[in-house]
Design a protein around this motif. Structure first.
Motif, PDB file in Angstrom:
ATOM      1  N   LEU A 157       0.843  -1.064   0.028  1.00 32.06           N
ATOM      2  CA  LEU A 157       0.120   0.133  -0.181  1.00 32.06           C
ATOM      3  C   LEU A 157       0.828   1.347   0.025  1.00 32.06           C
ATOM      4  O   LEU A 157       0.585   2.326   0.277  1.00 32.06           O
ATOM      5  N   SER A 158       1.973   1.209  -0.238  1.00 32.09           N
ATOM      6  CA  SER A 158       2.950   2.448  -0.247  1.00 32.09           C
ATOM      7  C   SER A 158       2.272   3.475  -1.348  1.00 32.09           C
ATOM      8  O   SER A 158       2.029   2.861  -2.460  1.00 32.09           O
ATOM      9  N   GLY A 159       2.732   4.582  -0.853  1.00 27.97           N
ATOM     10  CA  GLY A 159       2.152   5.652  -1.837  1.00 27.97           C
ATOM     11  C   GLY A 159       0.642   5.849  -1.719  1.00 27.97           C
ATOM     12  O   GLY A 159       0.026   6.672  -2.360  1.00 27.97           O
ATOM     13  N   ALA A 160      -0.128   4.925  -0.966  1.00 29.34           N
ATOM     14  CA  ALA A 160      -1.733   5.371  -1.120  1.00 29.34           C
ATOM     15  C   ALA A 160      -2.060   6.471  -0.303  1.00 29.34           C
ATOM     16  O   ALA A 160      -1.317   6.986   0.584  1.00 29.34           O
ATOM     17  N   GLN A 161      -3.163   6.997  -0.878  1.00 32.60           N
ATOM     18  CA  GLN A 161      -3.861   8.169  -0.225  1.00 32.60           C
ATOM     19  C   GLN A 161      -5.109   7.587   0.253  1.00 32.60           C
ATOM     20  O   GLN A 161      -6.103   7.483  -0.471  1.00 32.60           O
ATOM     21  N   ILE A 162      -5.280   7.756   1.391  1.00 39.42           N
ATOM     22  CA  ILE A 162      -6.593   7.421   2.203  1.00 39.42           C
ATOM     23  C   ILE A 162      -7.137   8.513   2.926  1.00 39.42           C
ATOM     24  O   ILE A 162      -6.520   9.033   3.800  1.00 39.42           O
ATOM     25  N   ARG A 163      -8.236   9.049   2.589  1.00 39.45           N
ATOM     26  CA  ARG A 163      -8.758  10.152   3.194  1.00 39.45           C
ATOM     27  C   ARG A 163     -10.506  10.034   3.314  1.00 39.45           C
ATOM     28  O   ARG A 163     -11.094   9.259   2.670  1.00 39.45           O
ATOM     29  N   GLY A 164     -10.950  10.437   4.488  1.00 44.64           N
ATOM     30  CA  GLY A 164     -12.423  10.587   5.090  1.00 44.64           C
ATOM     31  C   GLY A 164     -12.880   9.085   4.901  1.00 44.64           C
ATOM     32  O   GLY A 164     -13.971   8.751   4.858  1.00 44.64           O
ATOM     33  N   VAL A 165     -11.965   7.967   5.716  1.00 42.71           N
ATOM     34  CA  VAL A 165     -12.609   6.755   5.726  1.00 42.71           C
ATOM     35  C   VAL A 165     -12.739   6.361   7.092  1.00 42.71           C
ATOM     36  O   VAL A 165     -12.160   6.913   8.128  1.00 42.71           O
ATOM     37  N   ASN A 166     -13.341   5.299   7.426  1.00 42.88           N
ATOM     38  CA  ASN A 166     -13.715   4.880   8.812  1.00 42.88           C
ATOM     39  C   ASN A 166     -13.025   3.605   9.269  1.00 42.88           C
ATOM     40  O   ASN A 166     -13.113   2.466   8.472  1.00 42.88           O
ATOM     41  N   PHE A 167     -11.897   4.081   9.958  1.00 46.06           N
ATOM     42  CA  PHE A 167     -11.086   2.866  10.517  1.00 46.06           C
ATOM     43  C   PHE A 167     -11.415   2.128  11.853  1.00 46.06           C
ATOM     44  O   PHE A 167     -10.447   1.467  12.357  1.00 46.06           O
ATOM     45  N   SER A 168     -12.725   2.278  12.151  1.00 48.29           N
ATOM     46  CA  SER A 168     -13.042   1.762  13.554  1.00 48.29           C
ATOM     47  C   SER A 168     -13.111   0.264  13.485  1.00 48.29           C
ATOM     48  O   SER A 168     -13.034  -0.432  12.678  1.00 48.29           O
TER      49      SER A 168
ATOM     50  N   SER B  20       3.304  -4.859  10.194  1.00 42.23           N
ATOM     51  CA  SER B  20       3.240  -3.952   9.188  1.00 42.23           C
ATOM     52  C   SER B  20       4.449  -2.779   9.181  1.00 42.23           C
ATOM     53  O   SER B  20       4.912  -2.624  10.253  1.00 42.23           O
ATOM     54  N   TRP B  21       4.703  -2.157   8.157  1.00 38.91           N
ATOM     55  CA  TRP B  21       5.732  -1.172   8.131  1.00 38.91           C
ATOM     56  C   TRP B  21       4.894   0.240   7.967  1.00 38.91           C
ATOM     57  O   TRP B  21       4.362   0.674   7.084  1.00 38.91           O
ATOM     58  N   LEU B  22       5.175   1.157   9.103  1.00 37.33           N
ATOM     59  CA  LEU B  22       4.834   2.533   9.006  1.00 37.33           C
ATOM     60  C   LEU B  22       5.938   3.331   9.061  1.00 37.33           C
ATOM     61  O   LEU B  22       6.184   3.975  10.004  1.00 37.33           O
ATOM     62  N   PHE B  23       6.341   3.612   7.747  1.00 40.39           N
ATOM     63  CA  PHE B  23       7.597   4.619   7.936  1.00 40.39           C
ATOM     64  C   PHE B  23       7.349   5.865   6.891  1.00 40.39           C
ATOM     65  O   PHE B  23       6.607   5.568   5.980  1.00 40.39           O
ATOM     66  N   ASN B  24       7.556   7.040   7.478  1.00 39.71           N
ATOM     67  CA  ASN B  24       7.216   8.294   6.699  1.00 39.71           C
ATOM     68  C   ASN B  24       5.784   8.338   6.441  1.00 39.71           C
ATOM     69  O   ASN B  24       5.047   8.815   5.465  1.00 39.71           O
ATOM     70  N   THR B  25       4.883   7.851   7.477  1.00 37.97           N
ATOM     71  CA  THR B  25       3.500   7.735   7.349  1.00 37.97           C
ATOM     72  C   THR B  25       3.104   8.913   7.845  1.00 37.97           C
ATOM     73  O   THR B  25       3.141   9.256   9.115  1.00 37.97           O
ATOM     74  N   ASP B  26       1.811   9.709   7.455  1.00 37.91           N
ATOM     75  CA  ASP B  26       1.119  10.891   7.979  1.00 37.91           C
ATOM     76  C   ASP B  26      -0.168  10.768   7.944  1.00 37.91           C
ATOM     77  O   ASP B  26      -0.774  10.203   6.953  1.00 37.91           O
ATOM     78  N   ILE B  27      -0.614  10.596   9.509  1.00 36.32           N
ATOM     79  CA  ILE B  27      -1.881  10.354   9.889  1.00 36.32           C
ATOM     80  C   ILE B  27      -2.436  11.401  10.411  1.00 36.32           C
ATOM     81  O   ILE B  27      -1.995  11.834  11.361  1.00 36.32           O
ATOM     82  N   SER B  28      -3.799  11.816   9.968  1.00 33.18           N
ATOM     83  CA  SER B  28      -4.730  12.832  10.690  1.00 33.18           C
ATOM     84  C   SER B  28      -6.007  12.383  10.742  1.00 33.18           C
ATOM     85  O   SER B  28      -6.388  11.778   9.868  1.00 33.18           O
ATOM     86  N   GLY B  29      -6.789  13.012  11.968  1.00 36.62           N
ATOM     87  CA  GLY B  29      -8.211  12.761  12.020  1.00 36.62           C
ATOM     88  C   GLY B  29      -8.784  12.590  13.386  1.00 36.62           C
ATOM     89  O   GLY B  29      -7.691  12.827  14.347  1.00 36.62           O
ATOM     90  N   MET B  30      -9.731  12.038  13.567  1.00 36.25           N
ATOM     91  CA  MET B  30     -10.308  11.857  15.042  1.00 36.25           C
ATOM     92  C   MET B  30      -9.541  10.460  15.572  1.00 36.25           C
ATOM     93  O   MET B  30     -10.071   9.521  14.964  1.00 36.25           O
ATOM     94  N   ILE B  31      -9.051  10.583  16.542  1.00 38.01           N
ATOM     95  CA  ILE B  31      -8.586   9.379  17.082  1.00 38.01           C
ATOM     96  C   ILE B  31      -8.996   9.056  18.734  1.00 38.01           C
ATOM     97  O   ILE B  31      -9.099   9.836  19.531  1.00 38.01           O
ATOM     98  N   GLY B  32      -9.605   7.771  18.832  1.00 39.47           N
ATOM     99  CA  GLY B  32      -9.958   7.370  19.956  1.00 39.47           C
ATOM    100  C   GLY B  32      -9.802   6.068  20.283  1.00 39.47           C
ATOM    101  O   GLY B  32     -10.236   5.320  19.355  1.00 39.47           O
TER     102      GLY B  32
END
Length: 241
Positions: free
Chosen positions: A20-31, A38-50
């Protein structure tokens, strides 16, 4: 490139050994999503987190504490009473005053330029009109379908035409009128008003469901702060052009 837009076909999916490298994920429900090995390098995550845990550590309290350290004004944007709300909207006014002064140093066309597929500076302010109309004018003040014609809902459509809408000053006039409505309400609001639960005055507008008045205001305050962050981020890019 495949696109998954407005779909639930990945709900409950099992994704294994996928790139999934280079993927753009926006406005999705990750509940209730589980990500392991998995590998999370140079990954930028923003959103509501709980309730997010990374390697067994719940990260939301850490993130919130660090954001409060970097941006002390955030602590005033979680009010619990009427006076706290008045102070919070003073903070919002001061915050945006500085950002708007910075934006005015750019040519007007750049204020309609989008960065990274996000709303332009002027469109960001139009979205905040939508947030105020949705949560305060509509729910708290009980005005059905209260959306101004320039109000923009969340998320820029992938096929959106260029921003050729109203200019900054015109949008700021609408913003000022909305803020004046908020100030007027808070000038006579009581503690009882803030704990009242409001239901939608129309069957189709956003949001639906019942919401406490204080929560409606706090949602608007959160929108104001985050979109100020997005706006300053994008202004920095536009200033380098």
């Amino acid at each position: 490139m495949r696109e998954f837009i407005g779909t639930d076909e990945l709900k409950n999916a099992r994704i294994r050994e996928a790139d999934l490298s280079g993927a753009q994920i926006r406005g999705v429900n990750f509940s209730n999503v589980t990500i392991t090995d998995s590998w999370l390098f140079n990954t930028d995550i923003s959103g509501m987190i709980g309730g997010l845990k990374i390697n067994g550590v719940e990260v939301e309290p850490l993130i919130e504490a660090e954001l409060d350290r970097r941006h002390p004004e955030r602590t005033k944007l979680r009010p619990t009473d009427v006076e706290g709300l008045r102070v919070a909207f003073d903070v919002v006014d001061d915050m945006w005053k500085q950002t708007i002064e910075r934006a005015r140093r750019l040519p007007e066309p750049q204020l309609h330029e989008r960065v990274g597929g996000e709303y332009s500076f002027v469109e960001t302010l139009r979205h905040l009109i939508f947030a105020t109309d949705s949560w305060v004018v509509r729910l708290v003040l009980r005005v059905p379908n209260a959306y101004h014609e320039w109000a923009l809902p969340p998320d820029l459509p992938v096929d959106a035409p260029p921003d050729t809408g109203p200019g900054l000053d015109a949008v700021l006039e609408v913003r000022a009128e909305r803020m004046a409505r908020i100030r007027d309400y808070l000038s006579h609001a009581t503690p009882t008003d803030l704990v009242a639960t409001m239901s939608p005055p129309d069957p189709t507008g956003h949001p639906q469901g019942n919401h406490r008045v204080l929560d409606c205001f706090r949602i608007v305050l959160r929108e104001e702060w985050w979109h100020n962050q997005y706006a300053t981020r994008d202004l920095a890019i536009l200033e380098r052009k």
